[in-house]
Design a protein around this motif. Sequence first.
Motif, PDB file in Angstrom:
ATOM      1  N   PHE A  82      -9.983  31.572 -13.076  1.00 40.28           N
ATOM      2  CA  PHE A  82      -9.640  31.569 -11.644  1.00 40.28           C
ATOM      3  C   PHE A  82      -8.795  30.331 -11.292  1.00 40.28           C
ATOM      4  CE2 PHE A  82     -10.935  29.797  -7.464  1.00 40.28           C
ATOM      5  CZ  PHE A  82     -10.290  30.715  -6.638  1.00 40.28           C
ATOM      6  N   ARG A  83      -9.194  29.164 -11.806  1.00 37.65           N
ATOM      7  CA  ARG A  83      -8.442  27.915 -11.515  1.00 37.65           C
ATOM      8  C   ARG A  83      -7.009  28.033 -12.041  1.00 37.65           C
ATOM      9  NH1 ARG A  83     -11.025  26.383  -7.783  1.00 37.65           N
ATOM     10  NH2 ARG A  83     -13.239  26.098  -8.072  1.00 37.65           N
ATOM     11  N   THR A  84      -6.866  28.471 -13.300  1.00 35.70           N
ATOM     12  CA  THR A  84      -5.511  28.565 -13.875  1.00 35.70           C
ATOM     13  C   THR A  84      -4.687  29.600 -13.100  1.00 35.70           C
ATOM     14  OG1 THR A  84      -6.641  28.277 -15.979  1.00 35.70           O
ATOM     15  CG2 THR A  84      -4.300  28.727 -16.098  1.00 35.70           C
ATOM     16  N   ALA A  85      -5.310  30.750 -12.832  1.00 37.49           N
ATOM     17  CA  ALA A  85      -4.583  31.815 -12.128  1.00 37.49           C
ATOM     18  C   ALA A  85      -4.209  31.372 -10.710  1.00 37.49           C
ATOM     19  CB  ALA A  85      -5.416  33.089 -12.098  1.00 37.49           C
ATOM     20  N   SER A  86      -5.024  30.524 -10.102  1.00 32.72           N
ATOM     21  CA  SER A  86      -4.732  30.049  -8.735  1.00 32.72           C
ATOM     22  C   SER A  86      -3.372  29.353  -8.692  1.00 32.72           C
ATOM     23  CB  SER A  86      -5.798  29.051  -8.266  1.00 32.72           C
ATOM     24  OG  SER A  86      -7.036  29.711  -8.146  1.00 32.72           O
ATOM     25  N   ASN A  87      -3.067  28.578  -9.745  1.00 35.39           N
ATOM     26  CA  ASN A  87      -1.771  27.884  -9.772  1.00 35.39           C
ATOM     27  C   ASN A  87      -0.622  28.882  -9.781  1.00 35.39           C
ATOM     28  OD1 ASN A  87      -3.041  25.401  -9.876  1.00 35.39           O
ATOM     29  ND2 ASN A  87      -3.163  25.437 -12.110  1.00 35.39           N
ATOM     30  N   PHE A  88      -0.787  29.945 -10.575  1.00 31.09           N
ATOM     31  CA  PHE A  88       0.282  30.953 -10.632  1.00 31.09           C
ATOM     32  C   PHE A  88       0.362  31.732  -9.319  1.00 31.09           C
ATOM     33  CE2 PHE A  88      -0.544  30.195 -15.164  1.00 31.09           C
ATOM     34  CZ  PHE A  88       0.752  29.899 -15.571  1.00 31.09           C
TER      35      PHE A  88
END
Length: 459
Positions: free
Chosen positions: A276-282
């Motif tokens: 979720f954290r990584t995808a939030s950046n994208f």
Amino acid sequence: MKLPYAEPYRIKMVEPIGQSTPEEREQWIKEADYNLFNLSSSKVFIDLLTDSGTGAMSDKQWAALMRGDESYAGARSFEELKQTVYNITGYQYLLPTHQGRAAENVLFSAMVKEGDVIPGNSHFDTTKGHIEFRKAHAIDCTIDEAFDTELEHPFKGNIDLVKLEEVYKKYTKEKIPFCLVTITCNSSGGQPVSIENVKAVKELSDRYGIPLIFDSARFAENAYFIKKREKGQEHRSIKEICKEIFSYGIGMTMSSKKDGLVNIGGFIALNNEEIFRTASNFTIIYEGFITYGGMAGRDMAALAVGLDEATEFDYLESRITQIEYLGNLLIEWGIPIQRPIGGHAIFIDALKFLPNVPREEFPAQTLGIELYKEAGVRGVEIGTILADRDPETRENRYPKMELLRLAIPRRTYTNNHMYYVAVALKNIFERRNEITKGYNITWESPILRHFTVKLEAAK
Ligand code: F0G
């Protein structure tokens, strides 16, 4: 006398649709380079191109729309949507996106890298596009039964465990970020996946340390089929079934334009905080801030209500009953369709319908053009044009099936419209032996060619 089935709603607003003559349509489809995507909708009488974003919203959804909160961050409409998604899926992290393929783009940016392989059941074309765009590979592990249109099997969307395990044995865990389970499986005919199969896929994948992600565009229709067809599931509510299915995965991508009952939107829902954290950046780079991701507050508000309505049995029964009505007329008249009848569409087996059109001249596209010329009905090819070229060899990929899909928008057309479509097909079926020529490509784009391809009639 037993009372017949009738829709559990009445119509509050109507939209006129345009009629035309066969001569006009002959001219219009030629001007559109024989690509049904190129036709203006005003030239189409009954539009079965897609069930995506083409449905009718309910009075409650329109009311919710007026109450949308347009705050950039932390909108109330986002909170409401997050709560609804949690109630249905059990996933606690939500990232809205502007539609399903945007959810794929964001999630795959976080999870897929060059050289990876993603096994699954007949990946949808944009999904495959997003995988191949990253120089990764989609491997189809759908059961063989799915490719025989006449064979009755209640869950033709199921994943073949032997095929899946072969993939798990051939590649290391590091190369397989997840297994993608598409519910229902659009590309193989709107066919559902059983709970039993999802459970078995989960157990097998656990042994290899690989998580499951659901492509959930039509998850509610999938749950309906589980309730109707799977032993021991008949007494459970649709919402209970959905909750169990999603419990076997770590997350989902969603095109809200289908079982969200809205005209635009999508999301990713997850239980894994790190992804979720990584995808939030994208999400922030591609879509918008993480509490709206390309959606207006009012659209999130309507979606929250839509998801709730789509997971009610009465709604699903009226939807699937209409599709069965069309399908059963065609079966009665001997027209070859994918069986059993799927969730969102009727898939006509064009190889059997038009046996005299050579494979290289695209029989399913040819049938789509015939249907438009006959009656102003627009369907879509799910065949060789859609299957595109192999990214390495650039050769045409001939899929196992050559289908014309008639996707039925939700709560939009009446059964009279369905009858009209069935009669149009019957007329073509009666003169099928005279149709011996198809179409040739004159121009195509290097990726997702079906949207813009140009064709000419074969000589
Ligand atoms: N996954 C599935 C199974 C789909 O059917 C679609 C879209 C998507 C993902 C992508 O979602 O359109 O919101 O970006 N299917 C539409 C169709 C286009 O006509 O079947 P999207």
